[in-house]
Design a protein around this motif. Structure first.
Motif, short mmCIF file in Angstrom:
data_model
loop_
_atom_site.label_atom_id
_atom_site.label_comp_id
_atom_site.label_asym_id
_atom_site.label_seq_id
_atom_site.Cartn_x
_atom_site.Cartn_y
_atom_site.Cartn_z
N ASP A 585 29.06 77.67 21.18
CA ASP A 585 28.75 76.44 22.11
C ASP A 585 28.79 75.39 20.99
N VAL A 586 27.80 75.07 20.26
CA VAL A 586 27.67 74.10 19.45
C VAL A 586 28.52 74.30 18.20
N LEU A 587 29.30 75.58 17.97
CA LEU A 587 30.11 75.63 16.94
C LEU A 587 31.44 75.20 17.56
N GLN A 588 31.59 75.31 18.88
CA GLN A 588 32.83 74.90 19.50
C GLN A 588 33.52 73.65 19.09
N ALA A 589 32.42 72.69 18.86
CA ALA A 589 33.06 71.54 18.27
C ALA A 589 33.36 71.49 16.81
N MET A 590 32.77 72.49 16.21
CA MET A 590 33.34 72.39 14.74
C MET A 590 34.47 73.13 14.63
N TYR A 591 34.94 73.78 15.63
CA TYR A 591 36.44 74.42 15.65
C TYR A 591 37.39 73.56 16.04
N PHE A 592 36.97 72.85 17.11
CA PHE A 592 37.82 71.64 17.50
C PHE A 592 37.94 70.44 16.57
N PHE A 593 37.04 70.16 15.68
CA PHE A 593 37.03 68.98 14.84
C PHE A 593 36.26 69.12 13.52
N PRO A 594 36.93 70.27 12.77
CA PRO A 594 36.57 70.65 11.41
C PRO A 594 36.36 69.38 10.49
N GLU A 595 37.10 68.29 10.74
CA GLU A 595 37.26 67.03 9.89
C GLU A 595 35.76 66.06 10.01
N ASN A 596 35.24 66.50 11.09
CA ASN A 596 33.97 65.77 11.52
C ASN A 596 32.88 66.11 11.21
N PHE A 597 32.61 67.19 10.49
CA PHE A 597 31.38 67.66 9.88
C PHE A 597 31.37 68.22 8.62
N THR A 598 30.41 67.80 8.04
CA THR A 598 30.23 68.19 6.59
C THR A 598 30.31 69.90 6.46
N LYS A 599 30.58 70.27 5.31
CA LYS A 599 30.20 71.68 5.06
C LYS A 599 28.60 72.18 5.33
N ALA A 600 27.82 71.28 4.66
CA ALA A 600 26.27 71.89 4.81
C ALA A 600 25.98 71.78 6.49
#
Length: 747
Positions: A585-600
């Motif tokens: 759910d929350v992680l879906q956005a990090m799958y769609f837009f990995p470049e928009n989130f820091t590794k931390a």
């Protein structure tokens, strides 16, 4: 976990028939060609428990849904794929006794699905009436001639004297298991023999919703002349051989099917005649053509894994089933979650295609295949307008479930609260644009889709004066184990991203063709700037929705294994009150837009949400595999890969007997290419590969901006080879290389 087939890199093979697992076997050995498909039913029939199913692309029926208290805004019907004419049936009798493996003893059973060629084979030996006979079956659905299927049955007498009778059928006296409670959907229009073939024309029964009625004509031609019989909804031709020991007989059945989607009812028989003349009935020639065509597809798309035979079989099985379901031939079609393998989910279109399948097809097929999927949604924009209007909203709301663009799913908490699917539609355009580098669709025909979805979000949000921000209440996020929540973080995030993307797209488009006003653009900017995105500063996480942290937060290790899957053991009330998450759910956005989130940010959110995730959606494991790989969690990434790669082959969720999880099958490819190989396409082509500890290497190809690249990864080496196209700049980790032929890098 339940495994029926032996491990083989290119085949599904078994030497046993397990009556209690017949339905599972039928799902796993389903075949298709994008135009039609069928479960792995036995040609000669089977009287034990099984699920007979043959399906035709785009042919469906509006199911009755009005039960209990009807609410304004509900769809008029629940669209469902319908079981169609069984054209593979060939009843067999040996010395006047029926050959039915649920009733008669047999030995030497063998069943094989060859994924390299799309050919399904089977053989066994039976002894009846003093004769021992070996029967061999072979069939395929042509991926070259979409209307054509071919079946060959051979009987070899081993001992004794045998009278063998084969009755070849076209049978539309069929029902659905997952629709309208065993109702018959077909009425006969015409049947008979003409120009050397038998035919049956049927039409769907009337409906109350003004939906077009579909007509299908199926025809069969054989390599021998038999005795013709006609019954209600059925035609058949019977062939008889009298054989001694050492003799054999062979029946070749060539089937053609056309539907009213392409050919008017009045012209279907004439079209069949024309197709027989054009295609021919030479079984070996058609088979050779089939093998060559599948070879061309595999040349572009094959993934090779060294050192893990189970993983190798899994990825090829998934690619095979996806290609057997859809290969971009028709922009009126999409990819149903069960494809041609079952009736669950109604055979309709979900958001799965845009979120999970398009990213794979961009790489493994020509761009035109993906373009067809984008055109599918463009053509259904009028239906999306209607869906929004029924909710009293502006703009376009793409359906959760559809055949035509009009919503046809009747669960309110899914249909009109799981609004995030609107985001997947736009993300597909974004994905196509960043991958191909072609802005013409985004700024041309696709602009209408982008703008109208933005208008929907701008109307769906509400302003909170107390918090000076915009919110979305009464929604369901990707985690369907929670309904009707406020401020689902992922949904709000996607709404914000879409408004910004729409603003950018309109600004870039020449002449503002959709007459978006400056005031409207300003409103989009204001909503995006003030969109509420719940966070927990102490934990450093994005909060799934407003009240998620009020739940009792438990890891899945606290669950009794006997109660899983939860959806097969718990009440829906209990599931909704729990913290357990069906899928990313929350992680879906990090799958769609990995470049928009820091590794931390990825680490904190992954570590918080993944332990609560039960992965009871087939769409879940691949997302977690990709993020785990990016975070250097190789063991977890491989665990999730195995779950998505062999979800059906090992029946992880205990539901594959209903049909395969077609749209999630791209997850195994995504886990390898976007996960293990770290491929990204925003801002150019990037790789950040690693090799799983238990593998000695893997290899895949990608089509990227007119180039064909071969990518080979070992534990210590990355080899990139430009197979076709102009030189290309590629970034590996932080190193940019000029790829002109072959480059090898130490890892």
């Amino acid at each position: 976990m339940k495994r029926l087939f032996e491990i083989d890199p290119w085949k599904l093979v078994t030497h046993q028939l397990i009556p209690t697992e017949k339905r599972l076997q039928e799902s796993l050995t389903a075949i298709g060609n994008g135009y039609m498909g069928m479960r792995g039913n036995f040609e000669e029939g089977y009287s034990g428990d099984h699920h007979l199913g043959t399906y035709f692309a785009g042919v469906w029926y509006p199911d009755k849904t009005r039960v209990g208290w009807w609410k304004n805004g509900y769809p008029d019907y629940f669209g469902k794929v319908i079981n169609g004419v069984n054209f593979a049936g060939v009843a067999i009798r040996l010395n006047d006794l029926p050959v039915d493996l649920a009733q008669v003893p047999y030995d030497d059973f063998y069943l094989e699905l060859d994924m390299q060629t799309g050919i399904l084979q089977r053989n066994y030996t039976v002894e009846l009436g003093g004769a021992r006979v070996r029967f061999t079956f072979e069939r395929f659905l042509s991926i070259v001639k979409k209307e054509l299927g071919a079946i060959k049955i051979t009987a070899e007498v081993l001992t004794g004297a045998a009278v063998i009778t084969m009755t070849s059928k076209l049978d539309s006296d069929v029902t659905n298991e997952d629709s309208n409670y065993e109702e018959h959907f077909w009425e006969e229009i015409a049947a008979g023999q003409v120009s050397g073939f038998d035919y049956l024309t049927v039409r769907t029964i009337p409906n109350n919703f003004g939906i077009e009625r579909f007509t299908i004509t199926a025809a069969m031609q054989h390599n021998a002349k038999g005795s013709f019989t006609q019954e209600a909804l059925k035609v058949s031709e019977t062939f008889t051989w009298q054989l001694a020991a050492g003799e054999s007989c062979e029946l070749v059945k060539t089937v053609l099917v056309v539907t009213s989607r392409d050919v008017p009812e009045s012209k279907q028989v004439a079209k069949i005649k024309e197709l027989y003349q054009a295609y021919g009935t030479d079984y070996e020639a058609l088979k050779t053509e089939q093998i060559a065509a599948w070879g061309q597809r595999w040349e572009l798309a094959d993934v090779e894994i060294a050192g893990d035979a189970e993983a190798q079989q899994g990825i090829r099985f998934n690619l095979f089933q996806l290609f057997a379901t859809y290969y971009g031939e028709d922009s009126r079609l999409n990819i149903g979650p069960k494809g041609f393998t079952g009736e669950k989910y109604g055979g309709a279109t979900y958001w799965d295609t845009e979120a999970y399948v398009i990213p794979m097809y961009l790489s493994v097929a020509q761009p035109a295949v993906t373009k067809k999927l984008l055109e599918y949604r463009l053509n259904q924009l009028p239906g999306a307008y209607l869906n929004a209007q029924r909710q009293g909203l502006k703009g376009a709301l793409y359906p959760m479930v559809t055949f035509t663009g009009v919503e046809c799913h009747n669960e309110w908490e899914i249909t009109f609260e799981e609004l995030h699917r609107n985001g997947a539609i736009i993300h597909a355009i974004y994905n196509y644009t960043t991958y191909t580098g072609d802005e013409s669709y985004r700024l041309g025909d696709g602009l209408a889709v982008i703008v109208e979805i933005a208008r929907f979000w701008a109307d769906r949000v509400h302003y909170s004066k107390a918090k000076d921000c915009y919110m979305l209440h009464g929604v369901t996020g990707p985690n369907e184990y929670e309904n009707n929540v406020n401020n689902n973080w992922y949904t709000n995030y996607m709404a914000r991203w879409i408004l910004n993307y729409a603003h950018e797209s309109v600004t870039l488009a020449e002449g503002n063709p959709l007459a978006v006003t400056p005031e409207e653009l300003a409103t989009w900017q204001e909503i995006a700037a003030k969109m509420y995105l719940p966070e927990d500063e102490e934990r450093g996480i994005f909060v799934q929705h407003d009240t998620f942290l009020d739940k009792e937060l438990l890891p899945t290790t606290a669950l009794d294994p006997s109660e899983r899957p939860l959806n097969q053991h718990w009440s829906w009330d209990k599931i909704l009150r729990s913290c357990f998450i069906k899928q990313a759910d929350v992680l879906q956005a990090m799958y769609f837009f990995p470049e928009n989130f820091t590794k931390a940010e990825k680490e904190r959110n992954f570590d918080f949400y993944e332990p609560m995730t039960v992965h009871e959606s087939s769409l879940s494991p691949c997302v977690h595999a990709i993020i785990a790989a990016e975070l250097g969690r190789g063991e977890k990434a491989v665990e999730m890969y195995k779950r998505t790669a062999r979800l059906d082959l090992d029946n992880y969720n205990n539901d594959t007997e209903d049909g395969l999880h077609i749209t999630s099958m791209s997850g195994s490819w995504l886990a390898i290419v976007r996960g293990f190989a770290g491929m990204r396409t925003v801002g150019g082509l990037h790789f950040a590969p690693f090799c799983p500890a238990d593998w000695s290497g893997y290899r895949f190809r990608v089509n990227y901006r007119g180039r064909l690249l071969d990518v080979q990864v070992r534990s210590d080496l990355l080899t990139l080879t430009l197979k076709a196209g102009a030189a290309l700049a590629v970034t590996v980790f932080d190193q940019e290389i000029d790829l002109q032929d072959t480059v090898t890098l130490m890892l």
